[in-house]
Each structure stands twice: as C-alpha cells, then as structure tokens.
Design an enzyme around this catalytic site. Structure first.
Site, PDB file in Angstrom:
ATOM      1  N   LYS A  13      45.105  41.376  56.335  1.00  0.00           N
ATOM      2  CA  LYS A  13      45.485  42.739  56.745  1.00  0.00           C
ATOM      3  C   LYS A  13      44.792  43.137  58.051  1.00  0.00           C
ATOM      4  O   LYS A  13      45.431  43.654  58.970  1.00  0.00           O
ATOM      5  CB  LYS A  13      45.127  43.748  55.630  1.00  0.00           C
ATOM      6  CG  LYS A  13      45.806  43.428  54.304  1.00  0.00           C
ATOM      7  CD  LYS A  13      45.447  44.418  53.210  1.00  0.00           C
ATOM      8  CE  LYS A  13      44.009  44.446  52.790  1.00  0.00           C
ATOM      9  NZ  LYS A  13      43.514  43.217  52.141  1.00  0.00           N
ATOM     10  N   ARG A  88      44.248  52.394  47.591  1.00  0.00           N
ATOM     11  CA  ARG A  88      43.859  51.247  46.789  1.00  0.00           C
ATOM     12  C   ARG A  88      43.933  51.559  45.301  1.00  0.00           C
ATOM     13  O   ARG A  88      43.678  50.693  44.471  1.00  0.00           O
ATOM     14  CB  ARG A  88      42.419  50.913  47.121  1.00  0.00           C
ATOM     15  CG  ARG A  88      42.205  49.557  47.698  1.00  0.00           C
ATOM     16  CD  ARG A  88      40.724  49.440  47.964  1.00  0.00           C
ATOM     17  NE  ARG A  88      40.313  48.123  48.255  1.00  0.00           N
ATOM     18  CZ  ARG A  88      40.176  47.665  49.512  1.00  0.00           C
ATOM     19  NH1 ARG A  88      40.486  48.399  50.538  1.00  0.00           N
ATOM     20  NH2 ARG A  88      39.743  46.448  49.690  1.00  0.00           N
ATOM     21  N   ARG A 122      35.499  33.226  56.392  1.00  0.00           N
ATOM     22  CA  ARG A 122      35.562  34.307  57.381  1.00  0.00           C
ATOM     23  C   ARG A 122      34.195  34.558  58.016  1.00  0.00           C
ATOM     24  O   ARG A 122      33.170  34.562  57.354  1.00  0.00           O
ATOM     25  CB  ARG A 122      36.052  35.601  56.725  1.00  0.00           C
ATOM     26  CG  ARG A 122      35.992  36.786  57.693  1.00  0.00           C
ATOM     27  CD  ARG A 122      36.751  37.971  57.202  1.00  0.00           C
ATOM     28  NE  ARG A 122      36.338  38.418  55.891  1.00  0.00           N
ATOM     29  CZ  ARG A 122      36.961  39.370  55.207  1.00  0.00           C
ATOM     30  NH1 ARG A 122      38.019  39.957  55.718  1.00  0.00           N
ATOM     31  NH2 ARG A 122      36.538  39.732  54.022  1.00  0.00           N
ATOM     32  N   ARG A 155      30.231  38.575  55.762  1.00  0.00           N
ATOM     33  CA  ARG A 155      30.139  39.813  54.984  1.00  0.00           C
ATOM     34  C   ARG A 155      29.479  39.538  53.632  1.00  0.00           C
ATOM     35  O   ARG A 155      29.724  38.497  53.026  1.00  0.00           O
ATOM     36  CB  ARG A 155      31.550  40.388  54.763  1.00  0.00           C
ATOM     37  CG  ARG A 155      31.991  41.290  55.884  1.00  0.00           C
ATOM     38  CD  ARG A 155      33.440  41.703  55.827  1.00  0.00           C
ATOM     39  NE  ARG A 155      33.976  42.152  54.551  1.00  0.00           N
ATOM     40  CZ  ARG A 155      35.204  42.634  54.385  1.00  0.00           C
ATOM     41  NH1 ARG A 155      35.999  42.755  55.445  1.00  0.00           N
ATOM     42  NH2 ARG A 155      35.637  43.002  53.209  1.00  0.00           N
ATOM     43  N   ARG A 166      36.246  41.187  43.489  1.00  0.00           N
ATOM     44  CA  ARG A 166      37.246  41.898  44.309  1.00  0.00           C
ATOM     45  C   ARG A 166      38.669  41.548  43.857  1.00  0.00           C
ATOM     46  O   ARG A 166      39.554  42.402  43.855  1.00  0.00           O
ATOM     47  CB  ARG A 166      37.058  41.539  45.786  1.00  0.00           C
ATOM     48  CG  ARG A 166      35.823  42.203  46.382  1.00  0.00           C
ATOM     49  CD  ARG A 166      35.397  41.530  47.651  1.00  0.00           C
ATOM     50  NE  ARG A 166      36.311  41.776  48.743  1.00  0.00           N
ATOM     51  CZ  ARG A 166      36.331  41.051  49.863  1.00  0.00           C
ATOM     52  NH1 ARG A 166      35.516  40.027  50.021  1.00  0.00           N
ATOM     53  NH2 ARG A 166      37.173  41.352  50.824  1.00  0.00           N
TER      54      ARG A 166
HETATM   55  P1  AP5 Z   1      41.306  39.361  57.205  1.00  0.00           P
HETATM   56  O1  AP5 Z   1      42.312  39.736  58.230  1.00  0.00           O
HETATM   57  O2  AP5 Z   1      39.880  39.737  57.444  1.00  0.00           O
HETATM   58  O3  AP5 Z   1      41.793  39.800  55.737  1.00  0.00           O
HETATM   59  P2  AP5 Z   1      41.871  41.237  55.076  1.00  0.00           P
HETATM   60  O4  AP5 Z   1      43.105  41.271  54.246  1.00  0.00           O
HETATM   61  O5  AP5 Z   1      41.685  42.310  56.101  1.00  0.00           O
HETATM   62  O6  AP5 Z   1      40.608  41.113  54.127  1.00  0.00           O
HETATM   63  P3  AP5 Z   1      39.495  42.159  53.731  1.00  0.00           P
HETATM   64  O7  AP5 Z   1      38.487  41.344  52.943  1.00  0.00           O
HETATM   65  O8  AP5 Z   1      38.954  42.908  54.907  1.00  0.00           O
HETATM   66  O9  AP5 Z   1      40.261  43.086  52.815  1.00  0.00           O
HETATM   67  P4  AP5 Z   1      39.702  43.923  51.727  1.00  0.00           P
HETATM   68  O10 AP5 Z   1      40.868  44.765  51.421  1.00  0.00           O
HETATM   69  O11 AP5 Z   1      39.109  43.213  50.569  1.00  0.00           O
HETATM   70  O12 AP5 Z   1      38.402  44.620  52.407  1.00  0.00           O
HETATM   71  P5  AP5 Z   1      38.175  46.030  53.077  1.00  0.00           P
HETATM   72  O13 AP5 Z   1      37.411  45.842  54.302  1.00  0.00           O
HETATM   73  O14 AP5 Z   1      39.437  46.840  53.106  1.00  0.00           O
HETATM   74  O15 AP5 Z   1      41.406  37.758  57.030  1.00  0.00           O
HETATM   75  C1  AP5 Z   1      40.562  37.053  56.141  1.00  0.00           C
HETATM   76  C2  AP5 Z   1      40.267  35.660  56.754  1.00  0.00           C
HETATM   77  O16 AP5 Z   1      41.481  34.907  56.819  1.00  0.00           O
HETATM   78  C3  AP5 Z   1      39.733  35.712  58.203  1.00  0.00           C
HETATM   79  O17 AP5 Z   1      38.769  34.713  58.354  1.00  0.00           O
HETATM   80  C4  AP5 Z   1      40.966  35.408  59.080  1.00  0.00           C
HETATM   81  O18 AP5 Z   1      40.612  34.752  60.282  1.00  0.00           O
HETATM   82  C5  AP5 Z   1      41.784  34.513  58.159  1.00  0.00           C
HETATM   83  N1  AP5 Z   1      43.223  34.721  58.332  1.00  0.00           N
HETATM   84  C6  AP5 Z   1      43.845  35.927  58.404  1.00  0.00           C
HETATM   85  N2  AP5 Z   1      45.175  35.766  58.545  1.00  0.00           N
HETATM   86  C7  AP5 Z   1      45.372  34.412  58.539  1.00  0.00           C
HETATM   87  C8  AP5 Z   1      46.537  33.609  58.648  1.00  0.00           C
HETATM   88  N3  AP5 Z   1      47.748  34.162  58.774  1.00  0.00           N
HETATM   89  N4  AP5 Z   1      46.397  32.257  58.587  1.00  0.00           N
HETATM   90  C9  AP5 Z   1      45.169  31.689  58.465  1.00  0.00           C
HETATM   91  N5  AP5 Z   1      44.013  32.406  58.369  1.00  0.00           N
HETATM   92  C10 AP5 Z   1      44.129  33.745  58.403  1.00  0.00           C
HETATM   93  O19 AP5 Z   1      37.258  46.752  51.961  1.00  0.00           O
HETATM   94  C11 AP5 Z   1      35.946  46.304  51.726  1.00  0.00           C
HETATM   95  C12 AP5 Z   1      35.325  47.163  50.629  1.00  0.00           C
HETATM   96  O20 AP5 Z   1      35.280  48.544  51.054  1.00  0.00           O
HETATM   97  C13 AP5 Z   1      36.063  47.209  49.288  1.00  0.00           C
HETATM   98  O21 AP5 Z   1      35.759  46.096  48.463  1.00  0.00           O
HETATM   99  C14 AP5 Z   1      35.567  48.539  48.720  1.00  0.00           C
HETATM  100  O22 AP5 Z   1      34.254  48.405  48.218  1.00  0.00           O
HETATM  101  C15 AP5 Z   1      35.511  49.429  49.953  1.00  0.00           C
HETATM  102  N6  AP5 Z   1      36.795  50.137  50.181  1.00  0.00           N
HETATM  103  C16 AP5 Z   1      37.614  49.999  51.258  1.00  0.00           C
HETATM  104  N7  AP5 Z   1      38.693  50.775  51.130  1.00  0.00           N
HETATM  105  C17 AP5 Z   1      38.565  51.425  49.953  1.00  0.00           C
HETATM  106  C18 AP5 Z   1      39.385  52.347  49.250  1.00  0.00           C
HETATM  107  N8  AP5 Z   1      40.573  52.749  49.735  1.00  0.00           N
HETATM  108  N9  AP5 Z   1      38.944  52.802  48.053  1.00  0.00           N
HETATM  109  C19 AP5 Z   1      37.762  52.432  47.549  1.00  0.00           C
HETATM  110  N10 AP5 Z   1      36.937  51.530  48.151  1.00  0.00           N
HETATM  111  C20 AP5 Z   1      37.343  51.036  49.339  1.00  0.00           C
END
Ligand code: AP5
Length: 209
Positions: A13, A88, A122, A155, A166
């Site tokens: 994402k 979420r 990552r 991270r 997660r």
């Molecule tokens: P990446 O693009 O970083 O993936 P992502 O989907 O953004 O993953 P996140 O881990 O950031 O998502 P998340 O939803 O768990 O975390 P968030 O920060 O929102 O890609 C991942 C890897 O794959 C990278 O190395 C990239 O290079 C590689 N890659 C990407 N695309 C690729 C492709 N097409 N082909 C090959 N490789 C590829 O949330 C973190 C924490 O914050 C949560 O756990 C929670 O504690 C809190 N939080 C955030 N939002 C909320 C909410 N709304 N409510 C409550 N808590 C929340």
C-alpha cells in the site's frame, strides 16, 4: 478523487501510494506514518501508541478517528487524497462515512506467504520513510539510503512475532471491511503480486473505468 487503500500488512500500500500520489497529484495520508512520526518526535501521542505499534495491535478507534478527522481538514485535501491504513475497523469506516465521500476503495490481494517475505525483507530510510526491500527493491549500496546515505532501519513490527499478530488482527478487524465496501459497490480488487509498476498500471486503469 478520494481513495482508500485496503489490504493486508505488507501488500504494498505504501509503495503504491508513493507512485499514485505523483500520478494523481493528491496527498498520501498514512495513519501508520503519522503514528511513527509521533513516536520519533516523542510526542504524547507517540508515547501512548509506541507499544501498540511494536506489538502489531491496533491503536484505539477514538484516537485514530479524531487524528484522521483533523488531518482531512487540511487545505491540501481539497482535490482529493489517498488514505493508506485507514479505515481498519468497521467503526472507523462508519466514522469516515460521516467525514467525506469515498470514490474508490482499492483492495490489494496478496497471500500470507508473500506478505511474510515482503515484511521480513523491508527496510526504511528513517528520515524520509522511503521503502526498500532487500531482494526486490534493494538500495544501490547495501544497508544505506540512495538519497541521504543514512543507514536503513527495520520497523519493530516487521519482526516475526509482530508480523504474525498483525496478520491475525488484519483477518479479525480489517478484512470485514471488504464486505462493508462491497455492499456500497465502490471496491476494486487488485492483484498485488506483480511488480509495483504493473500494480500501478492496474490501479490507474481500474480508476479510469
Ligand atoms: P509496503 O509498501 O511497505 O507495504 P504496506 O502495505 O504499506 O505495509 P505496511 O506494513 O506499512 O502496512 P500496514 O498496514 O501493516 O502498516 P501501517 O504503517 O499502516 O511494502 C512492503 C514491502 O514489500 C516493502 O519492502 C516493499 O519494497 C515490498 N513491495 C511492495 N510492493 C511490492 C511489489 N509489488 N513487488 C515486490 N515487492 C513489493 O500501520 C502500522 C501500525 O500502525 C498498525 O499495526 C497499527 O498499530 C497502527 N495503525 C495504523 N493505522 C491504524 C488504524 N487505522 N487504526 C488503528 N491502528 C492503526
């Protein structure tokens, strides 16, 4: 255009949002990035959520909803935005419905095995948040950011125990949103397994149609 990115952790994402925001010229609003920036800056919010993020749990709805409500009031959202990581939970989706109209929900589809590979490989540039992967998107010099030269970090929630948690939280709390948006008729499934450029093309084509 107001867009929500939905999908399991590590589906790509954040990577897609970085490409899409340039195409659409709208801000990328990531709740995870906002929380991480608060943790880095040692704010009250950061202190409150640090342990929750490290374990892979969810920040309470009331905290997250008010944070997003405030962020969407900024002038830069006037011509649209990309919401990444929000909503979420069903409560967050219902709250978002009271804030704005969402034009499209992009649902990234990726299996657990690939999720684990992506998250465990990552790496991030701490000052800019630029995302790398040690195999699929490595920096020019191993371990260092291409632009700033700073050492890349992993991270806390990309450690095996947190990844497992997660994925469970995603299945229990977030996956029900797929049904929620299917009923509204504004959700588009996108295969997240090809390269980021191919995923971007698929998303742009879907948004145009
Ligand atoms: P990446 O693009 O970083 O993936 P992502 O989907 O953004 O993953 P996140 O881990 O950031 O998502 P998340 O939803 O768990 O975390 P968030 O920060 O929102 O890609 C991942 C890897 O794959 C990278 O190395 C990239 O290079 C590689 N890659 C990407 N695309 C690729 C492709 N097409 N082909 C090959 N490789 C590829 O949330 C973190 C924490 O914050 C949560 O756990 C929670 O504690 C809190 N939080 C955030 N939002 C909320 C909410 N709304 N409510 C409550 N808590 C929340």
């Amino acid at each position: 255009m107001n867009i929500v990115l939905l999908g399991p952790p590590g589906a790509g994402k954040g990577t897609l949002a970085a490409l899409l925001k340039t195409e659409l010229n709208v801000p990328h609003i990531s709740t995870g990035d906002i929380f991480r920036s608060n943790i880095k800056n040692g704010t009250e919010l950061g202190k409150k959520v640090q342990g929750i993020l490290a374990s892979g749990g969810l920040v309470p709805d009331e905290v997250t909803i008010e944070m997003v409500r405030d962020r969407l009031k900024n002038d830069d959202t006037a011509s649209g935005y990309i919401l990444d990581g929000f909503p979420r939970t069903i409560a967050q989706a219902e709250a978002l419905d009271t804030m704005d109209e969402i034009d499209a929900v992009i649902n990234f589809v990726l299996d657990d095995e690939e999720v684990v590979k992506r998250l465990s490989g990552r790496r991030l540039a701490p000052s800019t948040g630029k995302i790398y992967h040690i195999v699929t998107n490595p920096p020019k010099k191993e371990g260092f950011d291409d632009e700033t030269g700073e050492p890349l970090i992993q991270r806390d929630d990309d450690k095996p125990e947190a990844i497992r948690h997660r994925l469970e939280v995603y299945r229990q709390e977030t996956a029900p949103l797929i049904g929620y948006y299917k009923e509204k008729g504004n959700i588009i499934d996108i295969d997240a397994s090809p390269s980021p450029e191919t995923v971007l093309s698929a998303v742009l084509a879907a948004l145009q149609s």
